[in-house]
Design a protein around this motif. Structure first.
Motif, PDB file in Angstrom:
ATOM      1  N   LEU A 103      27.846  45.575  37.349  1.00  0.00           N
ATOM      2  CA  LEU A 103      27.436  44.360  38.058  1.00  0.00           C
ATOM      3  C   LEU A 103      28.412  43.221  37.783  1.00  0.00           C
ATOM      4  N   PHE A 104      28.811  43.060  36.514  1.00  0.00           N
ATOM      5  CA  PHE A 104      29.775  42.020  36.169  1.00  0.00           C
ATOM      6  C   PHE A 104      31.136  42.325  36.791  1.00  0.00           C
ATOM      7  N   GLY A 105      31.470  43.605  36.861  1.00  0.00           N
ATOM      8  CA  GLY A 105      32.727  43.994  37.487  1.00  0.00           C
ATOM      9  C   GLY A 105      32.791  43.586  38.945  1.00  0.00           C
ATOM     10  N   LEU A 106      31.700  43.827  39.683  1.00  0.00           N
ATOM     11  CA  LEU A 106      31.647  43.450  41.096  1.00  0.00           C
ATOM     12  C   LEU A 106      31.645  41.935  41.278  1.00  0.00           C
ATOM     13  N   LEU A 107      30.829  41.255  40.468  1.00  0.00           N
ATOM     14  CA  LEU A 107      30.664  39.806  40.623  1.00  0.00           C
ATOM     15  C   LEU A 107      31.946  39.031  40.332  1.00  0.00           C
ATOM     16  N   VAL A 108      32.796  39.568  39.456  1.00  0.00           N
ATOM     17  CA  VAL A 108      34.048  38.892  39.122  1.00  0.00           C
ATOM     18  C   VAL A 108      35.183  39.323  40.062  1.00  0.00           C
ATOM     19  N   THR A 109      35.323  40.616  40.288  1.00  0.00           N
ATOM     20  CA  THR A 109      36.473  41.126  41.046  1.00  0.00           C
ATOM     21  C   THR A 109      36.463  40.672  42.495  1.00  0.00           C
ATOM     22  N   ALA A 110      35.324  40.754  43.172  1.00  0.00           N
ATOM     23  CA  ALA A 110      35.262  40.449  44.602  1.00  0.00           C
ATOM     24  C   ALA A 110      35.704  39.011  44.914  1.00  0.00           C
ATOM     25  N   HIS A 161      50.697  42.090  43.183  1.00  0.00           N
ATOM     26  CA  HIS A 161      50.272  41.528  41.907  1.00  0.00           C
ATOM     27  C   HIS A 161      48.890  40.886  41.972  1.00  0.00           C
ATOM     28  N   HIS A 162      48.508  40.371  43.130  1.00  0.00           N
ATOM     29  CA  HIS A 162      47.181  39.766  43.257  1.00  0.00           C
ATOM     30  C   HIS A 162      46.088  40.814  43.078  1.00  0.00           C
ATOM     31  N   ALA A 163      46.271  41.979  43.694  1.00  0.00           N
ATOM     32  CA  ALA A 163      45.285  43.047  43.553  1.00  0.00           C
ATOM     33  C   ALA A 163      45.266  43.585  42.125  1.00  0.00           C
ATOM     34  N   ILE A 164      46.444  43.728  41.529  1.00  0.00           N
ATOM     35  CA  ILE A 164      46.532  44.266  40.165  1.00  0.00           C
ATOM     36  C   ILE A 164      45.881  43.312  39.167  1.00  0.00           C
ATOM     37  N   ILE A 165      46.098  42.007  39.335  1.00  0.00           N
ATOM     38  CA  ILE A 165      45.480  41.013  38.437  1.00  0.00           C
ATOM     39  C   ILE A 165      43.961  41.061  38.566  1.00  0.00           C
ATOM     40  N   ALA A 166      43.467  41.075  39.800  1.00  0.00           N
ATOM     41  CA  ALA A 166      42.014  41.124  40.017  1.00  0.00           C
ATOM     42  C   ALA A 166      41.420  42.414  39.464  1.00  0.00           C
ATOM     43  N   TYR A 167      42.160  43.505  39.625  1.00  0.00           N
ATOM     44  CA  TYR A 167      41.698  44.799  39.132  1.00  0.00           C
ATOM     45  C   TYR A 167      41.595  44.804  37.612  1.00  0.00           C
ATOM     46  N   ALA A 168      42.621  44.294  36.943  1.00  0.00           N
ATOM     47  CA  ALA A 168      42.625  44.242  35.476  1.00  0.00           C
ATOM     48  C   ALA A 168      41.494  43.353  34.967  1.00  0.00           C
ATOM     49  N   CYS A 169      41.295  42.197  35.620  1.00  0.00           N
ATOM     50  CA  CYS A 169      40.198  41.304  35.218  1.00  0.00           C
ATOM     51  C   CYS A 169      38.852  41.985  35.429  1.00  0.00           C
ATOM     52  N   GLY A 170      38.726  42.756  36.507  1.00  0.00           N
ATOM     53  CA  GLY A 170      37.474  43.463  36.794  1.00  0.00           C
ATOM     54  C   GLY A 170      37.133  44.497  35.741  1.00  0.00           C
ATOM     55  N   ILE A 171      38.153  45.136  35.180  1.00  0.00           N
ATOM     56  CA  ILE A 171      37.930  46.105  34.101  1.00  0.00           C
ATOM     57  C   ILE A 171      37.577  45.380  32.804  1.00  0.00           C
ATOM     58  N   LEU A 172      38.363  44.358  32.478  1.00  0.00           N
ATOM     59  CA  LEU A 172      38.170  43.650  31.209  1.00  0.00           C
ATOM     60  C   LEU A 172      36.800  42.989  31.111  1.00  0.00           C
ATOM     61  N   VAL A 173      36.330  42.428  32.233  1.00  0.00           N
ATOM     62  CA  VAL A 173      35.053  41.724  32.190  1.00  0.00           C
ATOM     63  C   VAL A 173      33.881  42.678  31.980  1.00  0.00           C
ATOM     64  N   GLN A 174      34.088  43.965  32.278  1.00  0.00           N
ATOM     65  CA  GLN A 174      33.014  44.945  32.086  1.00  0.00           C
ATOM     66  C   GLN A 174      32.874  45.383  30.626  1.00  0.00           C
TER      67      GLN A 174
END
Length: 470
Positions: free
Chosen positions: A437-444, A399-412
């Protein structure tokens, strides 16, 4: 039964299963030739021409932006490639160790879709190239020839793909060098150095384009390094991939930019190549055609592995054979061939626009992949759990990876500027899609925080060792 590495098979006998140490072979330099040769093709030339024709940069600033973008994105590609020898499994299978057995299915689906999309686009492009070189060959026949040729290479598999690209590096590299010489020995237009000018939006757009170009290959880079011996380490495959991918694309993008500057303004990119290189032009067209077919085999190979990975998720005890790979390749060939034969005149530009829009899902995956491998697990994965029906220590869903992944998509999305969706802040810098760029900066950082916190919690819950007094 596994066959010893001394027996060199012509047709690859693995699909998505683990490659045991006895079957490992090859050198790190094979990765240089693969990624260098793969990127010398018409599509990067046409894309490089956009630097002048669309982003209106002059030669100097165009070349700087091209180099900077690919050097930045190439690091992501190379870091993914270096994982292959350490794990011996395809990239999408490895994602189970990051997202969980079923959690990885979404990214596997998107990756397969992108591969299939590029496969269709390239068989149409190959068909047009064959028809252009030999007008007597009908367009439908040319498409079928291009599709069958790429499929044959993809079915034979890993070793043959590497062998072709070793040859291709010398042939295509020499042809590109000869093309540069031909362009500079011809009379150049008076505005060759002065056409265009520095503009911030064009510069950032070019850098973004180069970065995304490299990241788009990252979901299948370790597919072509997983047969290398584990002892080869991380540094050698990293640098071989990095220099091969960045040098090949920088040269090819630059070739496209210089070609359109070498002819009067307004000439289409590939026509500019033919005009600017004189008698060498027709030879280059034939070589580019061969490279389209060779490169397209990678798209088919990746699509097959992704589809097999998805199916095998639900049948843990099933070890797909080479016959399955052949059958799936044939099914993809028939389906994609039917689409390609009915493609409209502007199909390639429309379809590539659609596929590039899907790259928004790859950026957060790349961030999670690199953080997990290099900072969280430090290259140590339990292969048995990755193939276990319940996901083993990685579970069915992380769930941690899935949450980060979803946030990475949404922020883009607010910054996206694609064929599918244009966000309200897409023109933050006009003409530049900065969503990646926003996707990388938030997801990582988000995934790193979630993963390290989970790791600390698990360590705290682990039973303490009992000390026996003396």
């Amino acid at each position: 039964m596994s066959q010893p590495s001394s027996q060199k098979q012509f047709v690859e006998n693995h699909t998505v299963d683990y490659v045991p140490p006895a079957e490992r072979h090859g050198k790190a330099r094979d990765l240089f030739t693969l990624w260098f040769s793969t990127n010398i093709a018409p599509l990067p030339i046409v894309t490089g021409a956009m630097v002048v024709q669309v982003f209106h940069l002059n030669l100097l600033w165009g070349l700087i932006a091209i180099a900077l973008g690919h050097l930045l994105g190439g690091a992501v590609l190379a870091l993914a490639s270096a994982q292959g020898p350490q794990l011996g499994i395809p990239q999408m299978v490895q994602s189970r160790g990051q997202f969980g057995r079923y959690g990885a299915l979404l990214i596997v689906f998107f990756t397969a879709l992108i591969y299939v999309g590029f496969f269709i686009s390239n068989i149409v492009l190959a068909g047009k190239s064959i028809h252009g070189i030999a007008p007597s060959v009908p367009m439908p026949t040319a498409i079928v020839v291009g599709a069958l040729s790429a499929t044959a290479i993809g079915v034979i598999g890993y070793r043959f793909i590497h062998s072709l690209n070793r040859i291709g590096t010398w042939v295509m590299g020499s042809a590109l060098l000869a093309g540069f010489i031909m362009m500079f020995t011809q009379e150049l237009p008076a505005d060759f150095f002065s056409r265009g000018a520095f503009n911030l939006s064009g510069f950032i757009a070019t850098v973004s384009l180069g970065t995304i170009w490299q990241i788009s290959f990252s979901p299948y880079t370790s597919d072509y390094s997983r047969y290398l011996p584990r002892e080869i380490g991380i540094a050698k495959p990293f640098w071989a991939t990095y220099f091969g991918a960045t040098l090949g694309t920088i040269l090819c993008f630059s070739f496209g930019a210089i070609a359109v500057l070498s002819v009067p303004e307004g000439v289409e990119a590939m026509d500019a190549v033919k005009q600017a290189t004189g008698w060498l032009g027709p030879i280059l067209m034939v070589l580019f055609l061969l490279n389209i077919i060779s490169h397209n085999a990678l798209n088919l190979y990746g699509a097959v592995l992704s589809i097999v990975t998805a199916i095998q998720t639900f049948f843990a005890s099933w070890t797909p054979s080479v016959k399955v790979r052949v059958v799936l390749a044939a099914v993809i060939l028939l389906a994609c061939g039917a689409v390609a034969l009915n493609a409209s005149a502007n199909f390639i530009s429309q379809f590539i626009g659609l596929i590039l829009a899907l790259l928004v899902v790859l950026v957060p995956w790349a961030a999670i992949n690199l953080i997990d491998f290099y900072l969280i697990k430090k290259g140590e994965y339990d292969i048995a759990s990755i193939f276990s029906a319940d996901g083993g220590i990685y579970g069915r869903f992380n769930h941690h990876a899935i949450i980060a992944y979803a946030c990475g998509i949404l922020v883009q999305l607010p910054f996206a500027n694609t064929a599918l969706y244009v966000g309200p802040y897409s023109n933050l810098i006009e003409g530049a899609d900065l969503s990646w760029l926003f996707g990388l900066l938030v997801t990582a950082p988000l995934y790193y925080c979630l993963a390290t916190r989970a790791k600390a919690t698990q360590a705290a819950k682990a039973p303490k060792p009992v000390t026996v007094g003396h």
